[in-house]
Design a protein around this motif. Sequence first.
Motif, PDB file in Angstrom:
ATOM      1  N   TYR A  64      -6.264   0.333   0.259  1.00 18.14           N
ATOM      2  CA  TYR A  64      -5.330   1.359   0.717  1.00 18.14           C
ATOM      3  C   TYR A  64      -6.022   2.706   0.604  1.00 18.14           C
ATOM      4  O   TYR A  64      -7.083   2.834  -0.006  1.00 18.14           O
ATOM      5  CB  TYR A  64      -4.020   1.322  -0.078  1.00 18.14           C
ATOM      6  CG  TYR A  64      -4.112   1.796  -1.505  1.00 18.14           C
ATOM      7  CD1 TYR A  64      -3.717   3.083  -1.866  1.00 18.14           C
ATOM      8  CD2 TYR A  64      -4.598   0.962  -2.511  1.00 18.14           C
ATOM      9  CE1 TYR A  64      -3.800   3.515  -3.179  1.00 18.14           C
ATOM     10  CE2 TYR A  64      -4.673   1.384  -3.819  1.00 18.14           C
ATOM     11  CZ  TYR A  64      -4.280   2.660  -4.142  1.00 18.14           C
ATOM     12  OH  TYR A  64      -4.362   3.089  -5.449  1.00 18.14           O
ATOM     13  N   ASN A 147       1.005  -3.776   4.297  1.00 15.48           N
ATOM     14  CA  ASN A 147       0.009  -3.724   5.368  1.00 15.48           C
ATOM     15  C   ASN A 147       0.223  -4.909   6.297  1.00 15.48           C
ATOM     16  O   ASN A 147       0.939  -5.842   5.965  1.00 15.48           O
ATOM     17  CB  ASN A 147      -1.407  -3.764   4.786  1.00 15.48           C
ATOM     18  CG  ASN A 147      -1.749  -2.480   4.077  1.00 15.48           C
ATOM     19  OD1 ASN A 147      -2.121  -1.499   4.698  1.00 15.48           O
ATOM     20  ND2 ASN A 147      -1.593  -2.470   2.762  1.00 15.48           N
ATOM     21  N   GLN A 167       2.523   2.740   3.646  1.00 15.19           N
ATOM     22  CA  GLN A 167       1.120   3.124   3.466  1.00 15.19           C
ATOM     23  C   GLN A 167       1.014   4.620   3.180  1.00 15.19           C
ATOM     24  O   GLN A 167       0.216   5.046   2.331  1.00 15.19           O
ATOM     25  CB  GLN A 167       0.318   2.755   4.714  1.00 15.19           C
ATOM     26  CG  GLN A 167       0.181   1.270   4.932  1.00 15.19           C
ATOM     27  CD  GLN A 167      -0.331   0.931   6.320  1.00 15.19           C
ATOM     28  OE1 GLN A 167      -0.974   1.730   6.990  1.00 15.19           O
ATOM     29  NE2 GLN A 167      -0.030  -0.279   6.762  1.00 15.19           N
TER      30      GLN A 167
END
Length: 183
Positions: A64, A147, A167
Amino acid sequence: MTKIGVWALPLAAALALPAAAIAQEQAAPEGPDITITDPEKIPLPTLSFTETPADVGDYDKYFYFARANTDFATAFADIKDCDDLARNPSGKWKSAGAGGILGALLDSAMNEGPAARATRRVSMRRCMFYKGYSRFGLPRALWVRFNFEEAMVKKGEQERDAYMRLQARAAAAGIPATKELEP
C-alpha cells in the motif's frame, strides 16, 4: 464454406476464452461497503501484522502507499489519477477504424490476465512514487481487504471507488513504523 462459416468458429472460440477464464477464477473476498462516501466514516484498513519470509517475498505484489502530511481528499485524488493511468497504459482500440473486432480482441489480450495485473501494479508504483508516496508491504490476506485485481472480471466504477477510498484512507494515515519498500 461461406464467408460467415469461415469466421464463425474462430470468433466463437475467441469469445469463449474470457468466459472460461471467469469460470476458473477463485471466489474473490467480500468487497468494501460501496455506500460509504464520508471520509470520516471510512474505516482504516488493518495495516499492522507480524511479518513472515513469505510476506517479504510477495511485497512486489501486495503493498500500500502512504505519504506524510497528506489528507484523505488529496490521497484519493492521487490514487484515482494513478488508477486511471494504470487502467489503460496502452490506449484503447475503441473505433472501428482501429481494428473493430480484432482491435477489441487485442485490447482484451493486453489489458487482462496476469501480465495486465503486473503492468497495472508497476504503473501504480511509478505514478504514486512520482506523486511522493512511499510503498509498504502487506501480507495478501490484509491486502485483499482494500485492494483489487481485475484480471478477467472488471470492477464497476462504484465498487472501484469504494476500494480506492479505503486505499486513500491508508495512504493518508501517515508513515507507518514498518520498513519502506523500494519504489
